[in-house]
Design an enzyme around this catalytic site. Structure first.
Site, PDB file in Angstrom:
ATOM      1  N   LYS A   2       0.689  -1.273  -0.114  1.00 32.53           N
ATOM      2  CA  LYS A   2       0.152   0.147   0.060  1.00 32.53           C
ATOM      3  C   LYS A   2       0.780   1.390   0.021  1.00 32.53           C
ATOM      4  O   LYS A   2       0.361   2.340  -0.574  1.00 32.53           O
ATOM      5  CB  LYS A   2      -0.958   0.172   1.304  1.00 32.53           C
ATOM      6  CG  LYS A   2      -1.949  -1.174   1.340  1.00 32.53           C
ATOM      7  CD  LYS A   2      -2.782  -1.505   2.526  1.00 32.53           C
ATOM      8  CE  LYS A   2      -3.654  -2.445   2.567  1.00 32.53           C
ATOM      9  NZ  LYS A   2      -4.565  -2.561   3.702  1.00 32.53           N
ATOM     10  N   ASN A  23      -4.936   1.932  -0.777  1.00 34.88           N
ATOM     11  CA  ASN A  23      -5.443   0.536  -0.878  1.00 34.88           C
ATOM     12  C   ASN A  23      -6.520   0.394  -2.255  1.00 34.88           C
ATOM     13  O   ASN A  23      -7.045  -0.480  -2.300  1.00 34.88           O
ATOM     14  CB  ASN A  23      -6.173   0.328   0.197  1.00 34.88           C
ATOM     15  CG  ASN A  23      -7.380   0.700   0.891  1.00 34.88           C
ATOM     16  OD1 ASN A  23      -7.673   2.012   0.570  1.00 34.88           O
ATOM     17  ND2 ASN A  23      -8.368  -0.112   1.107  1.00 34.88           N
ATOM     18  N   ASP A  38      -9.325   2.504   3.894  1.00 39.02           N
ATOM     19  CA  ASP A  38      -9.153   1.239   5.245  1.00 39.02           C
ATOM     20  C   ASP A  38      -9.446   2.141   6.347  1.00 39.02           C
ATOM     21  O   ASP A  38     -10.287   1.352   7.287  1.00 39.02           O
ATOM     22  CB  ASP A  38      -7.644   1.107   5.206  1.00 39.02           C
ATOM     23  CG  ASP A  38      -7.206  -0.311   4.584  1.00 39.02           C
ATOM     24  OD1 ASP A  38      -8.165  -1.102   4.034  1.00 39.02           O
ATOM     25  OD2 ASP A  38      -6.121  -0.331   4.331  1.00 39.02           O
ATOM     26  N   GLY A  64       2.524  -3.381  14.795  1.00 40.85           N
ATOM     27  CA  GLY A  64       2.827  -3.013  13.654  1.00 40.85           C
ATOM     28  C   GLY A  64       2.338  -1.643  13.389  1.00 40.85           C
ATOM     29  O   GLY A  64       1.681  -1.078  13.784  1.00 40.85           O
ATOM     30  N   GLY A  66       2.432  -0.971   9.611  1.00 45.22           N
ATOM     31  CA  GLY A  66       2.586  -0.904   8.015  1.00 45.22           C
ATOM     32  C   GLY A  66       1.258   0.071   7.447  1.00 45.22           C
ATOM     33  O   GLY A  66       1.040   0.969   8.259  1.00 45.22           O
ATOM     34  N   GLY A  67       0.838  -0.043   6.328  1.00 51.80           N
ATOM     35  CA  GLY A  67      -0.159   0.811   5.779  1.00 51.80           C
ATOM     36  C   GLY A  67      -1.317   0.854   6.251  1.00 51.80           C
ATOM     37  O   GLY A  67      -2.060   1.721   6.486  1.00 51.80           O
ATOM     38  N   ILE A 149      -7.189  -7.310  12.603  1.00 54.69           N
ATOM     39  CA  ILE A 149      -7.666  -6.783  11.371  1.00 54.69           C
ATOM     40  C   ILE A 149      -7.775  -7.352  10.133  1.00 54.69           C
ATOM     41  O   ILE A 149      -8.003  -7.467   9.175  1.00 54.69           O
ATOM     42  CB  ILE A 149      -7.244  -5.201  11.061  1.00 54.69           C
ATOM     43  CG1 ILE A 149      -6.067  -5.473  10.442  1.00 54.69           C
ATOM     44  CG2 ILE A 149      -7.354  -4.676  12.104  1.00 54.69           C
ATOM     45  CD1 ILE A 149      -5.262  -4.201   9.881  1.00 54.69           C
ATOM     46  N   GLY A 172     -11.687  -8.644  11.789  1.00 52.27           N
ATOM     47  CA  GLY A 172     -11.261  -7.924  10.664  1.00 52.27           C
ATOM     48  C   GLY A 172     -12.140  -7.900   9.364  1.00 52.27           C
ATOM     49  O   GLY A 172     -12.216  -7.052   8.569  1.00 52.27           O
TER      50      GLY A 172
END
Length: 206
Positions: A2, A23, A38, A64, A66-67, A149, A172
């Site tokens: 992403k 995304n 998202d 985490g 990340g994107g 998620i 998620g």
């Protein structure tokens, strides 16, 4: 991926620019555009599964960065939260900025020592295994809500561990459904109706 897509898409929405991740890619007037849905999907999923959530009282723990995690932080910034602690594998100092008010970065190895005040724990890593992440749920506040998620229609190891210890869990798959609403508008030109029947059919946990 992403975050990589963000770098190659020329036309980006304000959401994608602020989150720094894309995304959803769509074509408009023969040009490619990138946006992020998202954050919207997460917000709707969180509210759907926790009817009376009070953001102002939330001590949030995110595994985490990340994107997807960045989209969650963006979502919380639009509300009022108490504190966000993001647990990362790399050096936490790499992520700290002056703009992040009441947002703290910690090594994921320190989770068990710093998790007792968390009342909303969200796993955004691809690893849905507490053992691989060295996460001990016994260190959590017993009223903590555990959210994985990962888009699964079954109980991930992360969710199973939480259920075994009687934590309230969030799935998620709900985020996947709700983030698709604005995506459908960009792709097909209409907004699908998300009612209880649709949600129940899509989220029947195996």
């Amino acid at each position: 991926f992403k975050e990589r897509v963000l770098k190659i898409i020329k036309h980006k929405s304000k959401h994608a620019k602020e989150i720094k991740a894309v995304n959803c890619v769509y074509k408009k007037r023969n040009k490619l555009y990138g946006t992020n849905t998202d954050w919207y999907g997460f917000k709707k999923a969180l509210c759907y599964q926790n009817k009376n959530i009070k953001y102002k009282k939330c001590n949030i723990g995110i595994l985490g960065y990340g994107g997807a995690a960045k989209a969650l932080v963006y979502c919380f910034k639009k509300t009022k939260y108490k504190k966000i602690t993001i647990f990362v594998r790399k050096n936490p100092n790499n992520y700290k900025t002056k703009k992040n008010k009441n947002i703290y970065f910690e090594k994921i190895k320190s989770f068990n020592k710093k998790s007792k005040d968390i009342n909303l724990l969200i796993n955004t890593t691809a690893t849905s295994s507490p053992k691989k992440l060295n996460i001990n749920f016994n260190k959590l506040n017993k009223k903590c809500v555990v959210f994985d998620i990962n888009y699964k229609k079954h109980n991930t190891p992360f969710i199973k561990e939480a259920l075994n210890l009687n934590f309230r869990v969030n799935y998620g798959i709900y985020m996947l459904i709700f983030q698709a609403v604005p995506t459908f508008r960009h792709w097909f030109g209409f907004v699908p109706k998300v009612d209880k029947g649709l949600v129940d059919r899509c989220t029947k946990i195996k």
